[in-house]
Motif scaffolding. Structure first.
Motif, PDB file in Angstrom:
ATOM      1  N   GLU A   1       0.806  -1.323  -0.084  1.00  0.00           N
ATOM      2  CA  GLU A   1      -0.219   0.132   0.011  1.00  0.00           C
ATOM      3  C   GLU A   1       0.915   1.159  -0.165  1.00  0.00           C
ATOM      4  N   PHE A   2       1.522   1.342   0.173  1.00  0.00           N
ATOM      5  CA  PHE A   2       2.745   2.297   1.577  1.00  0.00           C
ATOM      6  C   PHE A   2       3.729   2.454  -0.483  1.00  0.00           C
ATOM      7  N   ALA A   3       3.747   1.191  -0.898  1.00  0.00           N
ATOM      8  CA  ALA A   3       4.906   1.890  -2.392  1.00  0.00           C
ATOM      9  C   ALA A   3       4.050   2.454  -3.846  1.00  0.00           C
ATOM     10  N   ARG A   4       2.023   2.141  -3.261  1.00  0.00           N
ATOM     11  CA  ARG A   4       1.650   2.181  -4.853  1.00  0.00           C
ATOM     12  C   ARG A   4       0.926   3.677  -4.748  1.00  0.00           C
ATOM     13  N   ARG A   5       0.761   3.951  -2.730  1.00  0.00           N
ATOM     14  CA  ARG A   5       1.182   5.208  -2.263  1.00  0.00           C
ATOM     15  C   ARG A   5       1.898   6.771  -2.977  1.00  0.00           C
ATOM     16  N   THR A   6       2.879   6.124  -2.893  1.00  0.00           N
ATOM     17  CA  THR A   6       4.298   6.536  -3.131  1.00  0.00           C
ATOM     18  C   THR A   6       4.491   6.683  -4.421  1.00  0.00           C
ATOM     19  N   SER A   7       4.366   5.745  -4.957  1.00  0.00           N
ATOM     20  CA  SER A   7       4.923   5.926  -6.644  1.00  0.00           C
ATOM     21  C   SER A   7       6.591   6.028  -7.061  1.00  0.00           C
ATOM     22  N   PRO A   8       7.495   4.823  -6.624  1.00  0.00           N
ATOM     23  CA  PRO A   8       8.298   5.164  -6.764  1.00  0.00           C
ATOM     24  C   PRO A   8       9.063   4.970  -8.040  1.00  0.00           C
ATOM     25  N   ASP A   9      10.515   5.164  -9.196  1.00  0.00           N
ATOM     26  CA  ASP A   9      10.271   4.823  -9.574  1.00  0.00           C
ATOM     27  C   ASP A   9      11.275   4.190  -9.961  1.00  0.00           C
ATOM     28  N   ILE A  10      11.857   3.216  -8.309  1.00  0.00           N
ATOM     29  CA  ILE A  10      13.169   2.842  -8.247  1.00  0.00           C
ATOM     30  C   ILE A  10      12.859   2.641  -6.756  1.00  0.00           C
ATOM     31  N   VAL A  11      13.021   0.824  -6.416  1.00  0.00           N
ATOM     32  CA  VAL A  11      12.754   0.559  -4.412  1.00  0.00           C
ATOM     33  C   VAL A  11      13.994   0.366  -4.414  1.00  0.00           C
ATOM     34  N   VAL A  12      14.520   0.592  -3.056  1.00  0.00           N
ATOM     35  CA  VAL A  12      16.378  -0.157  -2.264  1.00  0.00           C
ATOM     36  C   VAL A  12      15.535  -0.673  -1.371  1.00  0.00           C
ATOM     37  N   GLY A  13      16.420  -2.108  -1.452  1.00  0.00           N
ATOM     38  CA  GLY A  13      15.539  -2.771   0.363  1.00  0.00           C
ATOM     39  C   GLY A  13      17.129  -2.640   1.326  1.00  0.00           C
ATOM     40  N   LEU A  14      17.195  -2.098   2.378  1.00  0.00           N
ATOM     41  CA  LEU A  14      18.347  -1.914   2.896  1.00  0.00           C
ATOM     42  C   LEU A  14      17.870  -2.867   4.911  1.00  0.00           C
ATOM     43  N   GLY A  15      18.719  -4.429   4.738  1.00  0.00           N
ATOM     44  CA  GLY A  15      18.347  -4.885   6.096  1.00  0.00           C
ATOM     45  C   GLY A  15      18.717  -6.242   6.303  1.00  0.00           C
ATOM     46  N   GLY A  16      18.245  -7.086   6.598  1.00  0.00           N
ATOM     47  CA  GLY A  16      18.597  -8.737   6.787  1.00  0.00           C
ATOM     48  C   GLY A  16      17.270  -8.995   5.808  1.00  0.00           C
ATOM     49  N   GLY A  17      17.205 -10.000   5.573  1.00  0.00           N
ATOM     50  CA  GLY A  17      16.251 -10.649   4.979  1.00  0.00           C
ATOM     51  C   GLY A  17      15.234 -10.774   4.580  1.00  0.00           C
ATOM     52  N   SER A  18      14.083 -10.503   5.993  1.00  0.00           N
ATOM     53  CA  SER A  18      13.041 -10.520   6.017  1.00  0.00           C
ATOM     54  C   SER A  18      12.765  -8.830   5.195  1.00  0.00           C
ATOM     55  N   VAL A  19      13.682  -7.803   5.360  1.00  0.00           N
ATOM     56  CA  VAL A  19      13.682  -6.572   4.516  1.00  0.00           C
ATOM     57  C   VAL A  19      13.576  -6.516   3.265  1.00  0.00           C
ATOM     58  N   LEU A  20      14.736  -7.819   2.792  1.00  0.00           N
ATOM     59  CA  LEU A  20      14.947  -7.766   1.519  1.00  0.00           C
ATOM     60  C   LEU A  20      13.322  -8.043   0.384  1.00  0.00           C
ATOM     61  N   ASP A  21      13.006  -9.142   1.244  1.00  0.00           N
ATOM     62  CA  ASP A  21      11.572  -9.874   0.755  1.00  0.00           C
ATOM     63  C   ASP A  21      10.618  -9.191   0.474  1.00  0.00           C
ATOM     64  N   MET A  22      10.170  -7.680   1.273  1.00  0.00           N
ATOM     65  CA  MET A  22       9.337  -7.013   1.867  1.00  0.00           C
ATOM     66  C   MET A  22      10.060  -5.631   0.504  1.00  0.00           C
ATOM     67  N   ALA A  23      11.002  -5.120   0.079  1.00  0.00           N
ATOM     68  CA  ALA A  23      11.711  -5.200  -0.875  1.00  0.00           C
ATOM     69  C   ALA A  23      11.373  -5.631  -2.233  1.00  0.00           C
ATOM     70  N   LYS A  24      10.577  -6.399  -2.308  1.00  0.00           N
ATOM     71  CA  LYS A  24      10.201  -6.998  -3.446  1.00  0.00           C
ATOM     72  C   LYS A  24       8.687  -6.515  -4.109  1.00  0.00           C
ATOM     73  N   VAL A  25       8.197  -7.314  -2.540  1.00  0.00           N
ATOM     74  CA  VAL A  25       6.932  -6.781  -2.706  1.00  0.00           C
ATOM     75  C   VAL A  25       6.441  -5.698  -2.737  1.00  0.00           C
ATOM     76  N   ALA A  26       7.563  -4.701  -2.579  1.00  0.00           N
ATOM     77  CA  ALA A  26       7.197  -3.374  -2.639  1.00  0.00           C
ATOM     78  C   ALA A  26       7.470  -2.915  -4.532  1.00  0.00           C
ATOM     79  N   SER A  27       8.768  -3.599  -4.909  1.00  0.00           N
ATOM     80  CA  SER A  27       8.361  -3.033  -6.628  1.00  0.00           C
ATOM     81  C   SER A  27       7.210  -3.939  -7.373  1.00  0.00           C
ATOM     82  N   ALA A  28       6.780  -4.612  -6.802  1.00  0.00           N
ATOM     83  CA  ALA A  28       6.063  -5.573  -7.966  1.00  0.00           C
ATOM     84  C   ALA A  28       4.620  -4.597  -7.626  1.00  0.00           C
ATOM     85  N   ALA A  29       4.540  -4.382  -6.095  1.00  0.00           N
ATOM     86  CA  ALA A  29       2.887  -3.907  -6.026  1.00  0.00           C
ATOM     87  C   ALA A  29       2.746  -1.926  -7.033  1.00  0.00           C
TER      88      ALA A  29
END
Length: 386
Positions: free
Chosen positions: A81-109
């Motif tokens: 929801e946050f990703a769709r609201r902000t509508s980024p051109d690029i996603v950066v995931g910074l953290g452990g595996g859980s964070v990187l997995d959620m960055a994948k979700v954000a970029s797809a969303a």
């Protein structure tokens, strides 16, 4: 496989990487927007430097700090929801595996309108996500190299599996992992080892995945205990970051097996970090699968990677040496060595077995057939310890 950027103290080059990635998508960095996905702890340490590096390339940055360990489906929906609201051109995931997995979700969303829960399963992401750079701050999960994003749904881990989840750029900076406490260094490093070992044992293994897995095992054997005892040894940290990535490539293609099925069952039930749970399974699952001749032959090579002299031993005896060495690593790294160390009651073993048997995908790849009888015997051995 993603483009890989690695080194020591290279964070300032992030802006250049983001600019190059955007250019390949036909966009200019100047005036573009980045979404940084992270958690509160990592954000406190590194978010400012990451935002500054992106700003130097002309990107405005929005930050999502709400990722939790072992993220639930609700966290994934919040990220989407946050990703769709902000509508980024690029996603950066910074953290452990859980964070990187959620960055994948954000970029797809951003490019896929359906709820994140509809991403669950294989190949449910229909449109190409926005570009993503994944920056691990631990050296274990290999999430920056895999096509998976894991979420907890009703007490069970489920995967969003898609080639679209693979990072465009994996950014491996040893300095980002240097603030890990020793126990996290140990458990995440053993998680990388479990990925490599299980990829070797998997029915989905092939000569290419084996090459990545063996390379990861050699690096873990040579560097994990150094990183554990000397946290500021950036050479060891970099080698462990590379080991985690190599293991991620291996299991991202070959798959993991019984060890991860057990780790997921005990991790969610007893609120154990994923790395602690996977580390515990390593010697027991190696021993369980060593009765398969092809696995024993591979474990002889693993024993050599561990520094054991097995040149005159049979495959079976050499495999036993590899198992013993893995068990001794748990002791030297001050990690739990049996289920009793996690306060698991023997009375819980049948319920754990039920949960493991439900992980059919992992068990289908295991080289030795798993049934309730031999699984309960294995869990009893894991409870008592070596």
């Amino acid at each position: 496989m993603p483009r890989v950027v690695f080194g020591k103290g290279i964070l300032e080059s992030l802006g250049v990487e983001a600019s190059s990635l955007l250019a390949s998508a036909g966009k200019k960095a100047e005036g573009s927007k980045a979404l940084l996905v992270t958690d509160e702890e990592v954000a406190a340490r590194f978010s400012g430097r990451v935002e500054e590096a992106l700003k130097s390339a002309g990107l405005e940055t929005e930050v999502f700090r709400g990722v939790k360990p072992e993220p639930s489906l609700e966290v994934a929906e919040s990220v989407a929801e946050f990703a769709r609201r902000t509508s980024p051109d690029i996603v950066v995931g910074l953290g452990g595996g859980s964070v990187l997995d959620m960055a994948k979700v954000a970029s797809a969303a951003v490019t896929n309108e359906k709820p994140a829960r509809e991403f669950l399963g294989a190949n449910k992401i229909e449109r190409r996500p926005v570009p993503k750079i994944l920056m691990p701050t631990t050296a274990g999960t290999g999430a920056e190299a895999t096509p998976y994003a894991l979420v907890v749904v009703e007490g069970r881990k489920k995967a969003i599996a898609s080639p679209y989840n693979i990072a465009d750029v994996a950014f491996l900076d040893a300095e980002l992992t240097a603030t890990m406490p020793p126990r996290v260094t140990a458990s995440t490093g053993m998680d990388a080892l479990s990925h490599a070992l299980e990829a070797l044992m998997s029915k989905g293994a092939n000569p290419l995945t084996d090459a990545f897995a063996y390379a990861a095992i050699w690096k873990v054997a040579a560097n994990l205990e150094r990183a554990f005892s000397s946290p500021q040894d950036l050479d060891a940290r970099l080698e462990m970051a590379l080991a985690a990535f190599l293991a991620g490539v291996a299991f991202g293609n070959a798959g993991v097996v019984l060890g991860h099925a057990i780790a997921h069952a005990i991790g969610t039930r007893y609120s154990q970090p994923h790395g602690v749970a996977t580390a515990l399974t390593i010697p027991y699952v190696m021993e369980f699968n060593a009765s398969v001749p092809e696995v024993a032959a591979k474990l002889k090579c693993v024993a050599s990677a561990f520094g054991e002299d097995v040149s005159s031993l049979s495959d079976a005896d050499a495999a036993a040496k590899a198992v013993a060495h893995a068990q001794s690593m748990l002791q030297r790294l001050e990690l739990p060595r049996c289920l009793a160390d996690l306060d698991v009651s023997r009375e819980d073993l049948p319920a754990i077995a039920d949960a493991v048997l439900a992980e059919k995908g992992y068990l289908a790849r295991n080289p030795r057939e798993v049934n309730r009888e031999n699984l309960l015997a294995l869990l009893e051995r894991m409870h008592a310890g070596f």
